[in-house]
Write an enzyme that holds these catalytic residues in place. Structure first.
Site, PDB file in Angstrom:
ATOM      1  N   LYS A   1     -50.760 -76.858  53.999  1.00 32.86           N
ATOM      2  CA  LYS A   1     -51.503 -76.693  52.745  1.00 32.86           C
ATOM      3  C   LYS A   1     -52.998 -76.885  52.972  1.00 32.86           C
ATOM      4  O   LYS A   1     -53.818 -76.078  52.532  1.00 32.86           O
ATOM      5  CB  LYS A   1     -51.002 -77.724  51.714  1.00 32.86           C
ATOM      6  CG  LYS A   1     -51.904 -77.871  50.511  1.00 32.86           C
ATOM      7  CD  LYS A   1     -51.359 -78.849  49.486  1.00 32.86           C
ATOM      8  CE  LYS A   1     -51.758 -80.287  49.702  1.00 32.86           C
ATOM      9  NZ  LYS A   1     -53.134 -80.626  49.297  1.00 32.86           N
ATOM     10  N   ASN A   2     -53.336 -77.983  53.669  1.00 26.92           N
ATOM     11  CA  ASN A   2     -54.756 -78.307  53.785  1.00 26.92           C
ATOM     12  C   ASN A   2     -55.482 -77.474  54.843  1.00 26.92           C
ATOM     13  O   ASN A   2     -56.661 -77.668  55.085  1.00 26.92           O
ATOM     14  CB  ASN A   2     -54.937 -79.819  54.011  1.00 26.92           C
ATOM     15  CG  ASN A   2     -54.628 -80.582  52.725  1.00 26.92           C
ATOM     16  OD1 ASN A   2     -54.595 -79.992  51.638  1.00 26.92           O
ATOM     17  ND2 ASN A   2     -54.384 -81.872  52.845  1.00 26.92           N
TER      18      ASN A   2
ATOM     19  N   ASP B   1     -51.956 -89.467  54.050  1.00 29.75           N
ATOM     20  CA  ASP B   1     -50.950 -88.621  53.406  1.00 29.75           C
ATOM     21  C   ASP B   1     -49.526 -88.966  53.859  1.00 29.75           C
ATOM     22  O   ASP B   1     -48.561 -88.461  53.278  1.00 29.75           O
ATOM     23  CB  ASP B   1     -51.240 -87.139  53.680  1.00 29.75           C
ATOM     24  CG  ASP B   1     -52.502 -86.666  52.958  1.00 29.75           C
ATOM     25  OD1 ASP B   1     -52.951 -87.356  52.031  1.00 29.75           O
ATOM     26  OD2 ASP B   1     -53.034 -85.606  53.329  1.00 29.75           O
TER      27      ASP B   1
ATOM     28  N   CYS C   1     -55.007 -84.977  43.111  1.00 28.60           N
ATOM     29  CA  CYS C   1     -54.175 -86.144  42.871  1.00 28.60           C
ATOM     30  C   CYS C   1     -55.033 -87.327  42.434  1.00 28.60           C
ATOM     31  O   CYS C   1     -56.148 -87.501  42.915  1.00 28.60           O
ATOM     32  CB  CYS C   1     -53.430 -86.498  44.148  1.00 28.60           C
ATOM     33  SG  CYS C   1     -52.387 -85.164  44.718  1.00 28.60           S
TER      34      CYS C   1
HETATM   35  N1  EPU Z   1     -65.590 -89.651  49.466  1.00 29.24           N
HETATM   36  C1  EPU Z   1     -66.790 -90.034  48.955  1.00 29.24           C
HETATM   37  N2  EPU Z   1     -67.700 -89.060  48.631  1.00 29.24           N
HETATM   38  C2  EPU Z   1     -67.453 -87.756  48.802  1.00 29.24           C
HETATM   39  C3  EPU Z   1     -66.219 -87.354  49.348  1.00 29.24           C
HETATM   40  C4  EPU Z   1     -65.303 -88.329  49.674  1.00 29.24           C
HETATM   41  O1  EPU Z   1     -67.034 -91.215  48.765  1.00 29.24           O
HETATM   42  O2  EPU Z   1     -68.317 -86.935  48.477  1.00 29.24           O
HETATM   43  C5  EPU Z   1     -64.587 -90.681  49.822  1.00 29.24           C
HETATM   44  C6  EPU Z   1     -63.300 -90.531  49.017  1.00 29.24           C
HETATM   45  O3  EPU Z   1     -63.406 -91.163  47.769  1.00 29.24           O
HETATM   46  C7  EPU Z   1     -62.296 -91.185  49.923  1.00 29.24           C
HETATM   47  C8  EPU Z   1     -62.817 -90.860  51.317  1.00 29.24           C
HETATM   48  O4  EPU Z   1     -64.168 -90.464  51.142  1.00 29.24           O
HETATM   49  O5  EPU Z   1     -62.299 -92.571  49.737  1.00 29.24           O
HETATM   50  C9  EPU Z   1     -62.086 -89.764  52.040  1.00 29.24           C
HETATM   51  O6  EPU Z   1     -61.958 -88.650  51.207  1.00 29.24           O
HETATM   52  P1  EPU Z   1     -62.004 -87.137  51.734  1.00 29.24           P
HETATM   53  O7  EPU Z   1     -63.164 -86.484  51.073  1.00 29.24           O
HETATM   54  O8  EPU Z   1     -61.883 -87.105  53.203  1.00 29.24           O
HETATM   55  O9  EPU Z   1     -60.688 -86.577  51.102  1.00 29.24           O
HETATM   56  P2  EPU Z   1     -60.551 -85.136  50.516  1.00 29.24           P
HETATM   57  O10 EPU Z   1     -61.328 -84.214  51.363  1.00 29.24           O
HETATM   58  O11 EPU Z   1     -60.761 -85.168  49.058  1.00 29.24           O
HETATM   59  C10 EPU Z   1     -58.542 -84.395  51.986  1.00 29.24           C
HETATM   60  C11 EPU Z   1     -57.168 -83.884  51.718  1.00 29.24           C
HETATM   61  C12 EPU Z   1     -56.314 -85.027  51.195  1.00 29.24           C
HETATM   62  C13 EPU Z   1     -56.274 -86.144  52.230  1.00 29.24           C
HETATM   63  C14 EPU Z   1     -57.705 -86.580  52.547  1.00 29.24           C
HETATM   64  C15 EPU Z   1     -57.781 -87.615  53.641  1.00 29.24           C
HETATM   65  C16 EPU Z   1     -57.548 -81.602  51.077  1.00 29.24           C
HETATM   66  C17 EPU Z   1     -57.554 -80.586  50.002  1.00 29.24           C
HETATM   67  N3  EPU Z   1     -57.232 -82.838  50.712  1.00 29.24           N
HETATM   68  O12 EPU Z   1     -59.021 -84.866  50.743  1.00 29.24           O
HETATM   69  O13 EPU Z   1     -55.022 -84.506  51.008  1.00 29.24           O
HETATM   70  O14 EPU Z   1     -55.552 -87.228  51.729  1.00 29.24           O
HETATM   71  O15 EPU Z   1     -58.479 -85.444  52.958  1.00 29.24           O
HETATM   72  O16 EPU Z   1     -57.182 -87.143  54.792  1.00 29.24           O
HETATM   73  O17 EPU Z   1     -57.801 -81.304  52.241  1.00 29.24           O
HETATM   74  C18 EPU Z   1     -52.975 -84.215  49.947  1.00 29.24           C
HETATM   75  O18 EPU Z   1     -52.864 -83.166  50.590  1.00 29.24           O
HETATM   76  O19 EPU Z   1     -52.034 -84.729  49.295  1.00 29.24           O
HETATM   77  C19 EPU Z   1     -54.258 -84.901  49.929  1.00 29.24           C
HETATM   78  C20 EPU Z   1     -54.589 -85.784  49.006  1.00 29.24           C
END
Ligand code: EPU
Length: 425
Positions: free
Chosen positions: A23-24, A313, A118
């Site tokens: 998915k990601n 995850d 989520c």
């Molecule tokens: N964060 C910030 N500022 C930002 C962006 C992120 O503070 O601008 C913080 C978040 O609050 C969090 C941490 O950084 O505490 C990590 O978040 P990240 O941005 O890496 O997560 P994401 O990109 O929103 C992706 C996956 C998630 C997965 C996370 C961590 C996608 C679409 N989603 O999320 O996947 O848990 O990386 O590996 O790629 C899932 O598939 O169920 C899922 C939640």
């Protein structure tokens, strides 16, 4: 009526189970279609709800999306007609924000709502906004009462030296894609290193982008100064390491030579090492993992980390598994502030879990679980609840199947063919 899954506990898993495309990975590559003015082809497409949402979002922007085979998708952004993301669709999944990067790079502007996804933490977007500002864009946020829309615009995007406050996965992907069409060199420091990022960079590189270092903490991108990319071949979605890891966890508890096929064991080294520490019996091939349950599992300490560490995850399915392990286990969720929401329901099923603080739990095991009716809060916890139902006595109903269908293709059919007793109701 919303759909749910009914699970009867006690069955064993055996035979083969194939892992679908990640998915990601697929969602980001779909967003990347906007960097091209010719069609791109995606193979090994997982047939999941988030892919449908992404198709709808892209179609709304004027991208032509056509299935070109059962697991093939052709996306053509030659006729891009707007730079505003549909807020109703964008709010339904976090990966929607990744689209904003390529749209900004291609058209010089974009509008989007705060992305949904989520409810596992605050999930801010400062990393994205700061990166775009450093590249010369102007960012404005309309007030909440007007829908909380963000507007980003730039006469010309210029490469910049960016240090991410946190190594955000979607932040790294979005800024990398913005930089691909910018003028000059961008450096992204403290970049995320997830395999889905390297896969995306490889595809973009083969299409004329100049990206170095994806998969390491420092990524350098030399922009094309507005020249769209040209595909030289199709993109094959990499195997979903979280799906593979979830099957692995199930196999460690109730597997009898369960063979997880079409996966990449290299992407799961840390979870595999932990399962071996617990006593699971695991064999690895190039693209398969075979797992059998141990007579007795022992508890371990888990701390979620950015890749290559233990993935957040997989935290929920591991928490379920640890209820079956002897002794005390510790789970420390360090990535998201609010990702232990499944604990209360597991306690109601009979698990002995002490919540030390909002990010830390102690699990004492093994405990027998009892079937219950539960609601799936997010896709990862949802699948973990299905697994809990497979371990529990009696019947478990996991409501809100949509959350699970967002990321796992026909999960009940695939687990059923490996021996689980599950039906969709
Ligand atoms: N964060 C910030 N500022 C930002 C962006 C992120 O503070 O601008 C913080 C978040 O609050 C969090 C941490 O950084 O505490 C990590 O978040 P990240 O941005 O890496 O997560 P994401 O990109 O929103 C992706 C996956 C998630 C997965 C996370 C961590 C996608 C679409 N989603 O999320 O996947 O848990 O990386 O590996 O790629 C899932 O598939 O169920 C899922 C939640």
């Amino acid at each position: 009526m919303a759909e749910a899954f009914r699970i009867r506990g006690g069955a064993r898993l055996r035979g083969g189970i194939e892992v679908r495309g990640a998915k990601n990975s697929v969602l980001k590559t779909m967003a990347a279609s906007i960097l091209f003015d010719q069609p791109i082809e995606i193979e090994n497409l997982p047939l999941i709800e988030d892919v449908s949402r992404m198709s709808e979002l892209l179609t709304g922007l004027g991208v032509d999306a056509q299935k070109s085979g059962e697991r093939r998708l052709r996306l053509n952004a030659a006729g891009l007609k707007t730079s505003s993301l549909d807020s109703e669709i964008a709010k339904r999944f976090r990966a929607s924000i990744v689209v904003a990067g390529p749209v900004l790079a291609r058209t010089g502007r974009t509008q989007f709502p705060h992305p949904g996804g989520c409810l596992i933490g605050k999930r801010p977007i400062d990393v994205f906004l700061d990166g775009w500002r450093a590249m010369g864009a102007k960012v404005t946020e309309a007030r909440k009462e007007r829908g909380g829309t963000f507007e980003v615009s730039a006469k010309s995007l210029t490469g910049a030296d960016l240090t991410l406050r946190v190594p955000s996965v979607t932040g790294t992907e979005t800024l990398m894609m913005t930089a691909v069409l910018a003028r000059g060199r961008t450096v992204i420091r403290n970049a995320a290193m997830e395999p889905e990022i390297s896969a995306l960079a490889e595809f973009l590189d083969a299409s004329g982008a100049r990206i170095h270092g994806a998969g390491t903490p420092t990524i350098t991108i030399d922009g094309t100064a507005g020249q769209p990319l040209r595909p030289t071949g199709s993109f094959r979605v990499i195997p979903d390491r979280i799906e593979a890891g979830s099957f692995l966890v199930m196999g460690a508890a109730i597997g009898e030579k369960l063979k997880i096929q079409q996966c990449n064991p290299d992407h799961l080294r840390v979870p595999i090492a932990l399962l071996e520490d617990m006593g699971a019996r695991i064999q690895l091939g190039d693209d398969w993992i075979e797992v059998s349950h141990a007579r007795a599992l022992s508890g371990v300490e888990i701390k979620t980390r950015e890749y290559p560490g233990f993935p957040t995850d997989l935290q929920a399915p591991f928490t379920v598994l640890l209820t079956q392990a002897a002794g005390q286990s510790v789970v420390f969720e360090t990535i998201f502030e609010n990702r232990l929401g499944h604990v209360d329901d597991l306690k109601r099923m009979g698990a002995d879990i002490f919540v030390a603080d909002p990010q830390r739990i102690l699990i004492n095991g093994p405990t027998a679980l009892r079937g219950r009716e539960i609601e799936s809060p997010d896709l990862r916890a949802g699948l973990a609840f299905m697994f809990a139902g497979m371990l529990a006595s009696g019947e478990t109903v996991v409501r809100n199947a949509y959350q699970i269908d967002r990321g796992y293709e026909k999960i009940e059919e695939r687990l059923r063919s490996a021996g689980a007793e599950i039906e969709r109701i």
